[in-house]
Design a protein around this motif. Structure first.
Motif, mmCIF file in Angstrom:
data_model
loop_
_atom_site.group_PDB
_atom_site.id
_atom_site.type_symbol
_atom_site.label_atom_id
_atom_site.label_comp_id
_atom_site.label_asym_id
_atom_site.label_seq_id
_atom_site.Cartn_x
_atom_site.Cartn_y
_atom_site.Cartn_z
ATOM 1 N N ARG A 92 0.801 -1.199 0.020
ATOM 2 C CA ARG A 92 -0.153 -0.322 0.066
ATOM 3 C C ARG A 92 0.868 1.253 0.053
ATOM 4 O O ARG A 92 0.189 2.422 -0.078
ATOM 5 N N ARG A 129 8.554 4.257 -11.744
ATOM 6 C CA ARG A 129 7.177 3.914 -10.997
ATOM 7 C C ARG A 129 7.489 4.630 -9.267
ATOM 8 O O ARG A 129 6.870 4.043 -8.606
ATOM 9 N N GLN A 132 4.217 5.032 -7.558
ATOM 10 C CA GLN A 132 3.159 4.051 -7.827
ATOM 11 C C GLN A 132 3.240 3.215 -6.512
ATOM 12 O O GLN A 132 4.042 3.127 -5.983
ATOM 13 N N ARG A 133 1.795 2.809 -6.200
ATOM 14 C CA ARG A 133 1.948 1.928 -5.070
ATOM 15 C C ARG A 133 2.668 0.537 -5.519
ATOM 16 O O ARG A 133 2.415 0.045 -6.351
ATOM 17 N N THR A 136 0.991 -2.675 -6.814
ATOM 18 C CA THR A 136 0.606 -2.492 -8.474
ATOM 19 C C THR A 136 1.564 -2.918 -9.216
ATOM 20 O O THR A 136 1.313 -3.005 -10.506
#
Length: 235
Positions: A92, A129, A132-133, A136
């Motif tokens: 998360r 990224r 980004q989480r 994912t």
């Protein structure tokens, strides 16, 4: 003097005797591979070194200092970074936050920024990224993130548990290339890998573990050329 030594280490999971007198050493600047079948004790050896499993007997020395009973966070501070099997990133949290967690013991923001930039040099995909989480990302990207998070602590020893697991061959090739590159900068690596051939190709030395015991040791050339090793692990 070896940078890391295990002397007659015994460890248990409840009543299961998982490590039965493991003795091994890793010299500064080496890549040492632990090979063996599933359940042989490879991952338990790394967990015991990093403090996740407490040995019932034996000693673990880092630069001659006894670290047998230290807590996992103290192991990181002492210079050992453990990339566990299955990556274990924080799904998360963003990529940046995952990397910052790897530098939990570092107070100097300049050092954190410098280390993060170095991680981005090794893993450009991670940089792409950064917001980004983690959960994912693809499996290969998560493996790169897990390695980058470990590097954020500034380790002297990098312990990798099954870095190729579940990854496409082209990603595995990238990961092993980066391991070699890290080693060429002076990083000491202790590598657990079920792909014995790939592990021994980049290692200086190796240990073969069976049912919690070291059954064989030698240089990578010796182990790659051994008929028993070929039959059991390289076929």
């Amino acid at each position: 003097m070896p940078i890391l030594e295990l002397n007659n280490v015994h460890a248990y999971y409840g009543g299961i005797h998982a490590l039965k007198g493991i003795t091994l050493h890793v010299n500064q600047g080496e890549i040492v591979s632990l090979i063996g079948s599933n359940g042989a004790g490879k991952s338990t050896t790394l967990k015991t070194i990093s403090g996740g499993v407490k040995p019932k007997a034996g000693t673990i020395l880092l630069n001659g200092q006894n670290i047998t009973t230290v807590q996992p966070h103290e192991t990181v501070i002492s210079g050992i970074a453990h990339v566990p099997e299955g990556r274990k990133i924080f799904p998360r949290l963003t990529v940046r936050e995952n990397l910052e967690m790897g530098a939990f013991s570092v107070k100097d923001k300049k050092i954190i920024a410098e280390r993060m930039e170095k991680v981005f040099q090794y893993f450009p995909r991670v940089k792409e990224r950064v917001n980004q989480r983690g959960g994912t990302m693809s499996g290969g990207e998560q493996q790169m993130l897990a390695m980058g998070r470990a590097l954020m602590s500034g380790p002297n020893i990098l312990m990798l548990d099954e870095p190729s697991m579940g990854l496409a061959p082209i990603i595995v090739e990238q990961i092993f290339s980066i391991i070699k590159e890290l080693n060429e900068t002076g990083m000491t690596v202790l590598l657990v890998e079920q792909n014995a051939y790939q592990a021994l190709q980049i290692a200086n030395r190796g240990y073969v573990i069976q049912t919690g015991e070291i059954k064989m040791t030698g240089t990578n050339v010796e182990l790659l050329g051994d008929e028993q090793i070929k039959e059991a692990y390289l076929a």
